[in-house]
Every structure is written in structure tokens, then in C-alpha cells.
Design a protein around this motif. Structure first.
Motif, PDB file in Angstrom:
ATOM      1  N   GLY A   4       0.809  -1.204   0.000  1.00 53.14           N
ATOM      2  CA  GLY A   4       0.000   0.000   0.000  1.00 53.14           C
ATOM      3  C   GLY A   4       0.846   1.259   0.000  1.00 53.14           C
ATOM      4  O   GLY A   4       1.995   1.259   0.443  1.00 53.14           O
ATOM      5  N   PHE A   5       0.266   2.350  -0.504  1.00 53.36           N
ATOM      6  CA  PHE A   5       0.988   3.615  -0.505  1.00 53.36           C
ATOM      7  C   PHE A   5       0.041   4.791  -0.315  1.00 53.36           C
ATOM      8  O   PHE A   5      -1.179   4.664  -0.477  1.00 53.36           O
ATOM      9  N   LEU A   6       0.621   5.917   0.073  1.00 51.36           N
ATOM     10  CA  LEU A   6      -0.108   7.170   0.202  1.00 51.36           C
ATOM     11  C   LEU A   6       0.330   8.131  -0.879  1.00 51.36           C
ATOM     12  O   LEU A   6       1.492   8.142  -1.290  1.00 51.36           O
ATOM     13  N   ILE A   7      -0.607   8.964  -1.309  1.00 51.12           N
ATOM     14  CA  ILE A   7      -0.281  10.132  -2.110  1.00 51.12           C
ATOM     15  C   ILE A   7      -0.597  11.341  -1.229  1.00 51.12           C
ATOM     16  O   ILE A   7      -1.751  11.578  -0.873  1.00 51.12           O
ATOM     17  N   ASN A  46       1.174   0.558   9.310  1.00 53.25           N
ATOM     18  CA  ASN A  46       2.230  -0.392   8.954  1.00 53.25           C
ATOM     19  C   ASN A  46       2.008  -1.036   7.587  1.00 53.25           C
ATOM     20  O   ASN A  46       2.916  -1.689   7.057  1.00 53.25           O
ATOM     21  N   GLY A  47       0.822  -0.876   7.029  1.00 48.25           N
ATOM     22  CA  GLY A  47       0.549  -1.397   5.705  1.00 48.25           C
ATOM     23  C   GLY A  47       0.962  -0.458   4.587  1.00 48.25           C
ATOM     24  O   GLY A  47       0.768  -0.772   3.409  1.00 48.25           O
ATOM     25  N   ILE A  48       1.525   0.684   4.959  1.00 49.70           N
ATOM     26  CA  ILE A  48       1.969   1.684   3.982  1.00 49.70           C
ATOM     27  C   ILE A  48       3.477   1.573   3.829  1.00 49.70           C
ATOM     28  O   ILE A  48       4.223   1.735   4.799  1.00 49.70           O
ATOM     29  N   ASP A  49       3.927   1.298   2.623  1.00 52.56           N
ATOM     30  CA  ASP A  49       5.368   1.184   2.371  1.00 52.56           C
ATOM     31  C   ASP A  49       5.972   2.470   1.822  1.00 52.56           C
ATOM     32  O   ASP A  49       7.152   2.745   2.036  1.00 52.56           O
ATOM     33  N   THR A  50       5.167   3.252   1.073  1.00 54.72           N
ATOM     34  CA  THR A  50       5.692   4.425   0.393  1.00 54.72           C
ATOM     35  C   THR A  50       4.712   5.580   0.510  1.00 54.72           C
ATOM     36  O   THR A  50       3.489   5.373   0.457  1.00 54.72           O
ATOM     37  N   VAL A  51       5.247   6.781   0.671  1.00 53.76           N
ATOM     38  CA  VAL A  51       4.455   8.011   0.629  1.00 53.76           C
ATOM     39  C   VAL A  51       4.986   8.856  -0.517  1.00 53.76           C
ATOM     40  O   VAL A  51       6.167   9.217  -0.534  1.00 53.76           O
ATOM     41  N   PHE A  52       4.132   9.160  -1.480  1.00 52.61           N
ATOM     42  CA  PHE A  52       4.487  10.035  -2.594  1.00 52.61           C
ATOM     43  C   PHE A  52       3.979  11.440  -2.297  1.00 52.61           C
ATOM     44  O   PHE A  52       2.789  11.619  -2.002  1.00 52.61           O
ATOM     45  N   SER A  62       2.704   1.903  16.519  1.00 52.42           N
ATOM     46  CA  SER A  62       2.522   0.808  15.558  1.00 52.42           C
ATOM     47  C   SER A  62       3.701  -0.161  15.524  1.00 52.42           C
ATOM     48  O   SER A  62       3.589  -1.248  14.950  1.00 52.42           O
ATOM     49  N   ARG A  63       4.837   0.246  16.118  1.00 50.75           N
ATOM     50  CA  ARG A  63       6.023  -0.618  16.225  1.00 50.75           C
ATOM     51  C   ARG A  63       6.468  -1.143  14.861  1.00 50.75           C
ATOM     52  O   ARG A  63       6.666  -2.332  14.659  1.00 50.75           O
ATOM     53  N   ARG A  64       6.652  -0.242  13.973  1.00 52.12           N
ATOM     54  CA  ARG A  64       7.072  -0.595  12.619  1.00 52.12           C
ATOM     55  C   ARG A  64       8.475  -1.182  12.627  1.00 52.12           C
ATOM     56  O   ARG A  64       9.340  -0.759  13.397  1.00 52.12           O
ATOM     57  N   THR A  65       8.725  -2.141  11.712  1.00 49.70           N
ATOM     58  CA  THR A  65      10.061  -2.705  11.569  1.00 49.70           C
ATOM     59  C   THR A  65      10.581  -2.607  10.131  1.00 49.70           C
ATOM     60  O   THR A  65      11.787  -2.655   9.915  1.00 49.70           O
ATOM     61  N   LYS A  66       9.680  -2.481   9.155  1.00 40.71           N
ATOM     62  CA  LYS A  66      10.135  -2.394   7.760  1.00 40.71           C
ATOM     63  C   LYS A  66      10.350  -0.941   7.361  1.00 40.71           C
ATOM     64  O   LYS A  66       9.766  -0.022   7.962  1.00 40.71           O
ATOM     65  N   ALA A 122      13.981   2.022   8.975  1.00 37.45           N
ATOM     66  CA  ALA A 122      14.627   3.114   8.244  1.00 37.45           C
ATOM     67  C   ALA A 122      13.572   4.016   7.614  1.00 37.45           C
ATOM     68  O   ALA A 122      12.506   3.550   7.196  1.00 37.45           O
ATOM     69  N   VAL A 123      13.868   5.306   7.562  1.00 40.92           N
ATOM     70  CA  VAL A 123      13.081   6.252   6.777  1.00 40.92           C
ATOM     71  C   VAL A 123      13.955   6.655   5.593  1.00 40.92           C
ATOM     72  O   VAL A 123      14.968   7.340   5.754  1.00 40.92           O
ATOM     73  N   ASP A 124      13.601   6.165   4.425  1.00 39.38           N
ATOM     74  CA  ASP A 124      14.392   6.387   3.217  1.00 39.38           C
ATOM     75  C   ASP A 124      13.726   7.460   2.366  1.00 39.38           C
ATOM     76  O   ASP A 124      12.611   7.261   1.856  1.00 39.38           O
TER      77      ASP A 124
END
Length: 244
Positions: free
Chosen positions: A30-33, A51-57, A80-84, A117-119
Motif C-alpha cells: 500500500g501507498f499514500l499520495i 504499517n501497511g503503507i510502504d511508500t508516501v508520494f 505501531s512498532r514498525r520494523t520495515k 529506516a526512513v528512506d
């Protein structure tokens, strides 16, 4: 592809709407715009797992379009204790502006140790990038924000989703939205010109050239919210779901 409108308001919350944020789910992650300041609240209201969001555009760096990132990142760290990894794709300057926003709101938060990581990936007009299987092509628009402002054409799962971001009319809106499965366009006013923003009249005059399969108007002022669309477009609402 499924689009959930988490927020479609302007900067001032006209009509009681949340700031701009669109959640897209498809066969991939999933992603956000955009991720406006109220976006985490909207995610809680409409049942979206951060945690279901991998990318934010990001289209541009105004607070009603990117100001929710500090809360999204802090929620990932403490709640949410994100790990990815979380990928944030935005215009040149996104990394520095994000750091400044986090430090202004929560001093020390930009350098805190996290389990993820925040990339930050900086995208530029005219160049297509593929992130997590999602192809994004930015188009230059006219909306000063202290950094380049873009409209985004996103391709995933065989579908094309285009979003003008905030802008006055520019010719690049034609290739941006050309025959897209869904075009989300700013419709700030009915006819009244407002500098750096798009009126319905200006957009409608060029729709025969853009030819999207579906059109949704967002980021509407009070006068636009009160306008009767008469079937010419779909007016966005918070919580609206569209299958693309």
C-alpha cells in the motif's frame, strides 16, 4: 486498485474535511499520495493500518500535503512498532524539510534511533522512478512551496492514477492526466481565478484534450463545495472509496 480518500480538504479544512491524503491498495504494498497534517487522525477514523503503507508520494511541501509525516513516523516508532522501511518520495529538499518539521514539532525526533529506516527519495519532473513496483512520473506545476511542486502520474497493476496536486493551469496537466484511469484534480473555485490554484472552468475547458476515464475534484473552497456538479465530475469526500 482501490483508492480511499483519507482527506480532500484545502489548507483551511473547508467543509470540515481532513487535509489531503489518498490511500491506495493494490496487489503490491500500500501507498499514500500526500500526507497532510491531519492524515494520521484520518487513518485511525477510516481503519487504515499505518504499517501497511510502504511508500508516501508527495506532490509538494506545504503542511496540508506533507505535514502529517512527523506523526506518521512517531506513530511507527512508539505505537505501531514498525520494523520495515518507510520510503518517502518527494521533490528536491524533502529530506531537509522533513527534518526541520520534526525538530520544530518534536525536538530530537529527527535523529532518534528507530527499528525501521526512513528512506527519502527525491524525485524530479520528467524522470520516471520505480519504487516498490510503482512507477511515478512527476510533472512540474505552478504552486510555490519553497521546493519544486509536482503533479504525479502513478502506474501500478496496469492502472494509471494521476493527481494534479495544487496548481494553476499549466500545459503539463494534459500529458499528466491523459487517458488516466482516474484523474484527481484540484478544483479550488468554480470560475474565479485564484493565483496558484485551479478552477473548474479552467480545467473543464481542456478536458477534451486530457480525456481521463474518470475525474474526481479535490481541495475545494467553500464556494466549490456548494457548487452542483450536475454530473460533470465526482466531488471528493473524506472516506470515499473508488475502485480503479
Amino acid at each position: 486498485m482501490r483508492l480511499l480518500i483519507l482527506g480532500c480538504g484545502d489548507a483551511f479544512g473547508s467543509g470540515g474535511r481532513f487535509h489531503t491524503c489518498f490511500h491506495v491498495s493494490w496487489a503490491g504494498p500500500g501507498f499514500l499520495i500526500d500526507c497532510g497534517a491531519s492524515s494520521l487522525i484520518a487513518m485511525r477514523r477510516f481503519g487504515v493500518d499505518p504499517n501497511g503503507i510502504d511508500t508516501v508520494f508527495l506532490t509538494h511541501l506545504h503542511g496540508d500535503h506533507f505535514g502529517g509525516l512527523p506523526w506518521l513516523i512517531l506513530d511507527a516508532q512508539f505505537v505501531s512498532r514498525r520494523t520495515k522501511p518507510l520510503v518517502i518520495a518527494g521533490p528536491a529538499g524533502t529530506g531537509e524539510r522533513l527534518k526541520a518539521a520534526m525538530e520544530a514539532l518534536f525536538p530530537g525526533s529527527s535523529t532518534a534511533q528507530r527499528a525501521f529506516a526512513v528512506d527519502v527519495v527525491e524525485i524530479e519532473a520528467g524522470r520516471q522512478d520505480v519504487l516498490g513496483g510503482i512507477a511515478v512520473t512527476p510533472f512540474a506545476v505552478c504552486h510555490p512551496s519553497g521546493a519544486p511542486s509536482h503533479g504525479l502520474r502513478i502506474e501500478a497493476g496496469g492502472k494509471v492514477l494521476s493527481y494534479t496536486g495544487d496548481t494553476e493551469w499549466v500545459e503539463d496537466l494534459i500529458p499528466l492526466g491523459h487517458e488516466a484511469d482516474l484523474l484527481i484534480a484540484e478544483g479550488y473555485t468554480v470560475e474565479r481565478p485564484v493565483r496558484f490554484h485551479l478552477s473548474w472552468a479552467a480545467l473543464a475547458a481542456r478536458m477534451p484534450e486530457i480525456r481521463p476515464k474518470r475525474l474526481v475534484l479535490t481541495h475545494m473552497s467553500p464556494e466549490m463545495i456548494a457548487n452542483d456538479p450536475a454530473g460533470r465530475y465526482v466531488a471528493a469526500e473524506d472516506g470515499m472509496v473508488l475502485e480503479i
